[in-house]
Design a protein around this motif. Structure first.
Motif, PDB file in Angstrom:
ATOM      1  N   ASN A  97       0.960  -1.270  -0.005  1.00 58.85           N
ATOM      2  CA  ASN A  97       0.064   0.100  -0.188  1.00 58.85           C
ATOM      3  C   ASN A  97       0.693   1.258  -0.014  1.00 58.85           C
ATOM      4  O   ASN A  97       0.329   2.369   0.572  1.00 58.85           O
ATOM      5  CB  ASN A  97      -0.996  -0.020   1.300  1.00 58.85           C
ATOM      6  CG  ASN A  97      -1.794  -0.972   1.051  1.00 58.85           C
ATOM      7  OD1 ASN A  97      -2.280  -1.594  -0.017  1.00 58.85           O
ATOM      8  ND2 ASN A  97      -2.578  -1.409   2.233  1.00 58.85           N
ATOM      9  N   LEU A  98       1.737   1.312  -0.636  1.00 57.40           N
ATOM     10  CA  LEU A  98       2.644   2.534  -0.932  1.00 57.40           C
ATOM     11  C   LEU A  98       1.809   3.396  -1.769  1.00 57.40           C
ATOM     12  O   LEU A  98       0.842   2.968  -2.610  1.00 57.40           O
ATOM     13  CB  LEU A  98       4.013   2.176  -1.693  1.00 57.40           C
ATOM     14  CG  LEU A  98       5.094   1.491  -0.884  1.00 57.40           C
ATOM     15  CD1 LEU A  98       6.368   1.171  -1.684  1.00 57.40           C
ATOM     16  CD2 LEU A  98       5.291   2.379   0.497  1.00 57.40           C
ATOM     17  N   PHE A  99       2.003   4.793  -1.745  1.00 51.88           N
ATOM     18  CA  PHE A  99       1.320   5.593  -2.526  1.00 51.88           C
ATOM     19  C   PHE A  99       1.897   5.733  -3.903  1.00 51.88           C
ATOM     20  O   PHE A  99       2.957   6.004  -4.202  1.00 51.88           O
ATOM     21  CB  PHE A  99       1.277   7.069  -1.984  1.00 51.88           C
ATOM     22  CG  PHE A  99       0.564   7.137  -0.652  1.00 51.88           C
ATOM     23  CD1 PHE A  99      -0.328   6.450  -0.201  1.00 51.88           C
ATOM     24  CD2 PHE A  99       1.151   7.875   0.373  1.00 51.88           C
ATOM     25  CE1 PHE A  99      -0.999   6.533   0.945  1.00 51.88           C
ATOM     26  CE2 PHE A  99       0.652   7.946   1.666  1.00 51.88           C
ATOM     27  CZ  PHE A  99      -0.243   7.077   1.975  1.00 51.88           C
ATOM     28  N   PRO A 100       1.125   4.954  -5.076  1.00 46.65           N
ATOM     29  CA  PRO A 100       1.748   4.990  -6.416  1.00 46.65           C
ATOM     30  C   PRO A 100       2.198   6.065  -6.942  1.00 46.65           C
ATOM     31  O   PRO A 100       3.066   6.085  -7.693  1.00 46.65           O
ATOM     32  CB  PRO A 100       0.930   3.969  -7.212  1.00 46.65           C
ATOM     33  CG  PRO A 100      -0.396   4.270  -6.504  1.00 46.65           C
ATOM     34  CD  PRO A 100       0.033   4.546  -5.075  1.00 46.65           C
ATOM     35  N   HIS A 101       1.551   7.218  -6.736  1.00 48.49           N
ATOM     36  CA  HIS A 101       1.836   8.465  -7.451  1.00 48.49           C
ATOM     37  C   HIS A 101       2.926   9.398  -6.789  1.00 48.49           C
ATOM     38  O   HIS A 101       2.945  10.461  -7.233  1.00 48.49           O
ATOM     39  CB  HIS A 101       0.571   9.281  -7.344  1.00 48.49           C
ATOM     40  CG  HIS A 101      -0.019   9.579  -6.046  1.00 48.49           C
ATOM     41  ND1 HIS A 101      -0.438   8.754  -5.059  1.00 48.49           N
ATOM     42  CD2 HIS A 101      -0.317  10.735  -5.685  1.00 48.49           C
ATOM     43  CE1 HIS A 101      -1.067   9.278  -4.113  1.00 48.49           C
ATOM     44  NE2 HIS A 101      -0.771  10.680  -4.378  1.00 48.49           N
ATOM     45  N   MET A 102       3.607   8.965  -5.764  1.00 50.50           N
ATOM     46  CA  MET A 102       4.555   9.550  -5.191  1.00 50.50           C
ATOM     47  C   MET A 102       5.725   8.703  -5.208  1.00 50.50           C
ATOM     48  O   MET A 102       5.939   7.397  -5.132  1.00 50.50           O
ATOM     49  CB  MET A 102       4.200   9.809  -3.513  1.00 50.50           C
ATOM     50  CG  MET A 102       2.952  10.380  -3.312  1.00 50.50           C
ATOM     51  SD  MET A 102       2.914  10.802  -1.761  1.00 50.50           S
ATOM     52  CE  MET A 102       1.158  11.268  -1.512  1.00 50.50           C
ATOM     53  N   GLU A 142       5.635  12.100   3.427  1.00 50.87           N
ATOM     54  CA  GLU A 142       4.234  12.755   3.384  1.00 50.87           C
ATOM     55  C   GLU A 142       3.621  13.170   4.594  1.00 50.87           C
ATOM     56  O   GLU A 142       3.058  14.239   4.956  1.00 50.87           O
ATOM     57  CB  GLU A 142       3.312  11.667   2.449  1.00 50.87           C
ATOM     58  CG  GLU A 142       1.873  12.001   2.224  1.00 50.87           C
ATOM     59  CD  GLU A 142       1.604  13.286   1.639  1.00 50.87           C
ATOM     60  OE1 GLU A 142       2.405  13.510   0.626  1.00 50.87           O
ATOM     61  OE2 GLU A 142       0.658  13.707   1.810  1.00 50.87           O
ATOM     62  N   HIS A 178      14.198   8.517  -5.504  1.00 49.59           N
ATOM     63  CA  HIS A 178      13.601   9.118  -6.386  1.00 49.59           C
ATOM     64  C   HIS A 178      12.940   7.957  -7.357  1.00 49.59           C
ATOM     65  O   HIS A 178      12.314   8.444  -8.378  1.00 49.59           O
ATOM     66  CB  HIS A 178      14.668   9.897  -7.212  1.00 49.59           C
ATOM     67  CG  HIS A 178      15.110  11.239  -6.053  1.00 49.59           C
ATOM     68  ND1 HIS A 178      14.122  12.050  -5.795  1.00 49.59           N
ATOM     69  CD2 HIS A 178      16.204  11.499  -5.597  1.00 49.59           C
ATOM     70  CE1 HIS A 178      15.010  12.795  -4.987  1.00 49.59           C
ATOM     71  NE2 HIS A 178      16.053  12.410  -4.956  1.00 49.59           N
ATOM     72  N   SER A 179      12.866   6.716  -6.947  1.00 51.68           N
ATOM     73  CA  SER A 179      12.113   5.879  -7.937  1.00 51.68           C
ATOM     74  C   SER A 179      10.814   5.860  -7.447  1.00 51.68           C
ATOM     75  O   SER A 179      10.309   6.610  -6.452  1.00 51.68           O
ATOM     76  CB  SER A 179      12.646   4.397  -7.552  1.00 51.68           C
ATOM     77  OG  SER A 179      14.009   4.364  -7.911  1.00 51.68           O
ATOM     78  N   TYR A 180       9.975   5.574  -8.421  1.00 44.92           N
ATOM     79  CA  TYR A 180       8.319   5.258  -7.965  1.00 44.92           C
ATOM     80  C   TYR A 180       8.256   3.852  -7.422  1.00 44.92           C
ATOM     81  O   TYR A 180       8.998   2.875  -7.929  1.00 44.92           O
ATOM     82  CB  TYR A 180       7.592   5.494  -9.306  1.00 44.92           C
ATOM     83  CG  TYR A 180       7.308   6.876  -9.375  1.00 44.92           C
ATOM     84  CD1 TYR A 180       6.391   8.028  -8.894  1.00 44.92           C
ATOM     85  CD2 TYR A 180       8.229   7.751 -10.436  1.00 44.92           C
ATOM     86  CE1 TYR A 180       6.058   9.132  -9.078  1.00 44.92           C
ATOM     87  CE2 TYR A 180       8.105   9.270 -10.521  1.00 44.92           C
ATOM     88  CZ  TYR A 180       6.957   9.911  -9.855  1.00 44.92           C
ATOM     89  OH  TYR A 180       6.945  11.070 -10.044  1.00 44.92           O
ATOM     90  N   GLN A 214       6.501   1.510  -8.407  1.00 43.78           N
ATOM     91  CA  GLN A 214       6.111   0.308  -9.143  1.00 43.78           C
ATOM     92  C   GLN A 214       7.409  -0.018  -9.946  1.00 43.78           C
ATOM     93  O   GLN A 214       7.540  -1.163 -10.761  1.00 43.78           O
ATOM     94  CB  GLN A 214       5.123   0.690 -10.304  1.00 43.78           C
ATOM     95  CG  GLN A 214       3.807   0.810  -9.998  1.00 43.78           C
ATOM     96  CD  GLN A 214       2.719   0.253 -10.831  1.00 43.78           C
ATOM     97  OE1 GLN A 214       3.062   0.608 -12.092  1.00 43.78           O
ATOM     98  NE2 GLN A 214       1.657  -0.425 -10.566  1.00 43.78           N
ATOM     99  N   GLU A 215       8.566   0.965  -9.478  1.00 42.61           N
ATOM    100  CA  GLU A 215       9.796   0.326 -10.416  1.00 42.61           C
ATOM    101  C   GLU A 215      10.381  -0.481  -9.494  1.00 42.61           C
ATOM    102  O   GLU A 215      11.795  -1.073  -9.763  1.00 42.61           O
ATOM    103  CB  GLU A 215      10.516   1.723 -10.720  1.00 42.61           C
ATOM    104  CG  GLU A 215       9.797   2.786 -11.518  1.00 42.61           C
ATOM    105  CD  GLU A 215      10.606   3.897 -11.534  1.00 42.61           C
ATOM    106  OE1 GLU A 215       9.930   4.764 -12.701  1.00 42.61           O
ATOM    107  OE2 GLU A 215      11.383   4.257 -10.966  1.00 42.61           O
TER     108      GLU A 215
END
Lengths: 254, 315
Positions: free
Chosen positions: A101-106, A114, A145-147, A149-150
Motif C-alpha cells: 500500500n505505498l502511494f503509487p503516485h509519489m 508525506e 527518487h524511484s516510483y 512500481q519500479e
C-alpha cells in the motif's frame, strides 16, 4: 492502569452476523515482539486492524499505550471518538500491510515524508534528512527518487517499513508482511524486521513465517476461530504445544 | 539488413563474456529479413491518391469561396465569438468540476442525507435536456421577479435586486452549463474515486490522515488518472455544446457566424470559419489533456521514465 503497550480484554468484533473475534485477551509488553499465528480466517488480521482502529471494536476493551482505542470513557459511558481524534490516536502505531500500500503516485522519498510533513506539520527539510537515514537503514539509500512500481516487492515492503518508522511510532504492526512476496525476497524484509526488534521496537506481527517467530518473538499467540487458543514463549507454543488445535495447525504448516 | 549487429555495436557494455547478447542466438548475429506487406503498400498508395485528389477538389472548387473564408477568419466579430465560447467553456467546466467533485464525495459519503441530495441532483440535471435548463434559467425572472436573501417561510429578508438584472443572459448561460456539467462530472469523478484501491485508505489512515487531507493528498491524485480521459471528452463536448446558448441570444462563435451569414448569405464559408476555430481550440485543449495525463500517470505508466541499468548476472 497498565504498563503494557497493548492490552486487550475480551475484544469482540462482528461483521454482520459473523463473529470474527470472540473475546480476545492479550498483553503486549513494551519493547517485546509478539507473533500472531493461526489458520486463515482465525481473526489475526482483524485483531491487528482493531489495534489501529482500522476496525471498530464491538465489545471489550482495547488499550494502546494506556489509552482506550477509538473511545473516550466519561461518567461510566464510552463515547465514540471523532474521526480526527481517532486519526491522532493512530500515531502511536505504525502499520505495514500485506500488499505494501505505498502511494503509487509519489516517489519513494515523497511516500516517506508525506505524513511527517502533512500530518505532523514538521519542516520538509528536516524530514528529508531523516527519511534518507531511514532509507539507508532499510538498505535502499539510492532509491529515493524511484516510483514504487519500479521496485521489487521486497524493496516496496522495506520502503513501507521506512514510511511507518518516519512517524516515530511507539509500536509497529505488521500484517503478513511477507505473504505477497516471492520466496527469494522474504529474507530481506525479515532481516529489516529483525534489526528493528533488536533495536527495541515493540512489534505485533501477523505471520506465517514460523522460523522468524521462533527466532525473534518473545511471545507467540496461536489464534483459531476468533479466540486465542494458546500463547507463550515460542519454545512452548511452537515446540511443545499443549492444545490439540495448535498441534494440528503446526503439523500442517511444518 | 544487419540491424542486430548495429545494436550490439551501440550497446557497448562492460559485458561478461557469454551474457546478454541482444536478440541473437549463440553470439553470431544472423541477418533477419522482415516480413513484407505488399498489399499494405498498394492500399497506402491508393489512399494517398484519393486523399490528395479530394483535397485538390476542395481547394479549387470556387463554390467553397475560400476568399470569403480568409476574409472572415480574423473578423472582429468572429474573434469575439471565439473568445466568448472559450470563456463559457472554461468557466462552466471549472465550476462543473468543482461542484462535481463535491457531489461525488457527497454521493460516496456514509451520511445518507448527503448521498441522497447528491443522487437527486444528478438524477434531475442529467435527466432533463440542457436546452430546457438553459431556457429555464433565462426565464427565471418569470418565476422569481425579485431575488432576496432571508429567512424561510416568509420571514424577514433583504432584497438583492430584480432577477432580470441579476441574471443576465450570460449569467443564465453560465448557470445552466455549469450546473448541468456538474452532474456529469460528479459521475466521472465518483468512478475515479472508486477505482482507487481500498488499501490506499488503510495506509493513509494508518499514517494519521483523515477527511480532506486523505482525499486531497492520496485518493484524488490517484483518481485523476481515471478521471482525465472522460473529462477531456466533456471539455470538448462542452466547447461545442456552448453553441446551444445561441438560443439565449448570446453571440458565441457559432451565433456570430450565423449573424454574418444571415446578412450576406455566405452560409458555407462562415460555417467553415467557425469550424476552423472550433478545431483549433479542440486541438489546443487536447494538447493540455495529454500533458495532464502524463503528469498524473507518473508512477503508474509501465514504461520506465529512464533507461534502467541492465542487471549483470554471472552465469
Amino acid at each position: 492502569m497498565t504498563t503494557a503497550m497493548v492490552e486487550a480484554r475480551g475484544v469482540r468484533k462482528n461483521f454482520g452476523v459473523i463473529e470474527i473475534l470472540k473475546g480476545i485477551d492479550l498483553r503486549v509488553e513494551k519493547g517485546s515482539v509478539t507473533c500472531l499465528i493461526g489458520p486463515s480466517g482465525s481473526g489475526k488480521t482483524t485483531f491487528l486492524r482493531c489495534i489501529n482502529h482500522l476496525e471498530k471494536v464491538d465489545a471489550g476493551r482495547l488499550y494502546v499505550n494506556e489509552h482506550l482505542v477509538g473511545y473516550a470513557e466519561r461518567n461510566g459511558k464510552l463515547y465514540e471518538m471523532k474521526e480526527r481524534q481517532t486519526a491522532r490516536s493512530r500515531l502511536n502505531a505504525g502499520m505495514v500491510f500485506q500488499r505494501f500500500n505505498l502511494f503509487p503516485h509519489m516517489t519513494v522519498l515523497e511516500n516517506i515524508i508525506e505524513a511527517p510533513v502533512h500530518v505532523l506539520g514538521r519542516s520538509r527539510h528536516e524530514v528529508i534528512v531523516e527519511a534518507q537515514a531511514l532509507l539507508d537503514r532499510v538498505g535502499l539509500g539510492n532509491r529515493g527518487h524511484s516510483y514504487p512500481q519500479e521496485l521489487s516487492g521486497g524493496q516496496q515492503q522495506r520502503i513501507a517499513i521506512a514510511r511507518a518508522l518516519a512517524m516515530k511510532p511507539k509500536l509497529m504492526l505488521f500484517d503478513e508482511p511477507t505473504s505477497a512476496l516471492d520466496p527469494e525476497l522474504v529474507g530481506e524484509v525479515l532481516d529489516v524486521m529483525k534489526s528493528l526488534a533488536e533495536a527495541g521496537m515493540t512489534m505485533v506481527v501477523v505471520t506465517h513465517e514460523l522460523g522468524f517467530a521462533r527466532q525473534v518473538a518473545d511471545q507467540v499467540v496461536f489464534m483459531d476461530g476468533g479466540v486465542v487458543v494458546e500463547s507463550g514463549p515460542p519454545e512452548d507454543v511452537l515446540d511443545n504445544p499443549q492444545q490439540e488445535r495448535t498441534k494440528a495447525f503446526l503439523s500442517k504448516v511444518l | 539488413m544487419n540491424s542486430s549487429r548495429e545494436v550490439t555495436a551501440v550497446h557497448k557494455q562492460p559485458s561478461v563474456p557469454g551474457t546478454r547478447e541482444p536478440a541473437t542466438a549463440s553470439g553470431d548475429s544472423i541477418p533477419v529479413v522482415p516480413l513484407k506487406h505488399p498489399v499494405r503498400l498498394v492500399l497506402a498508395a491508393v489512399l494517398i491518391l484519393v486523399t490528395l485528389s479530394a483535397a485538390w477538389d476542395v481547394a479549387v472548387n470556387e463554390r467553397y469561396r475560400w476568399d470569403v473564408v480568409a476574409s472572415y477568419l480574423f473578423a472582429p466579430q468572429i474573434l469575439a465569438g471565439a473568445g466568448l465560447t472559450l470563456m463559457l467553456t472554461v468557466v462552466s467546466m471549472t465550476v462543473g468540476i468543482a461542484l462535481g467533485t463535491l457531489l461525488a464525495i457527497m454521493r460516496l459519503s456514509d451520511n445518507p442525507i448527503l448521498s441522497t441530495i447528491s443522487r437527486a441532483y444528478i438524477w434531475f440535471f442529467r435527466g432533463t435536456p440542457l436546452l430546457v435548463q438553459l431556457i429555464f434559467w433565462y426565464n427565471i425572472a418569470a418565476l422569481y421577479p425579485v431575488i432576496a436573501f432571508g429567512l424561510p417561510f416568509g420571514g424577514p429578508s433583504v432584497v438583492l435586486g430584480s432577477a432580470n438584472v441579476l441574471i443576465s443572459p450570460l449569467g443564465a448561460a453560465l448557470l445552466g452549463l455549469s450546473l448541468n456539467e456538474a452532474a456529469y462530472m460528479a459521475e466521472i469523478i465518483r468512478g475515479g474515486i472508486r477505482s482507487v484501491d481500498k488499501g490506499q485508505y488503510d495506509a493513509a489512515r494508518a499514517l494519521g490522515m483523515s477527511g480532506g487531507k486523505l482525499m486531497n493528498r492520496v485518493i484524488l491524485p490517484q483518481a485523476m488518472r481515471v478521471v482525465l480521459p472522460p473529462t477531456g471528452n466533456q471539455v470538448i463536448s462542452m466547447l461545442k455544446g456552448t453553441s446551444l446558448v445561441s438560443v439565449l441570444a448570446i453571440s458565441d462563435l457559432l451565433y456570430s457566424a450565423q449573424i454574418i451569414y444571415a446578412d450576406n448569405y455566405q452560409t458555407i464559408p462562415l460555417l467553415i470559419v467557425a469550424s476552423l476555430w472550433y478545431l483549433l481550440m479542440t486541438t489546443v485543449l487536447s494538447f493540455f489533456q495529454n500533458k495532464l495525463e502524463r503528469r498524473y500517470g507518473r508512477g503508474f505508466d509501465s514504461a520506465p521514465r529512464r533507461i534502467r541499468q541492465p542487471k549483470t548476472r554471472t552465469a
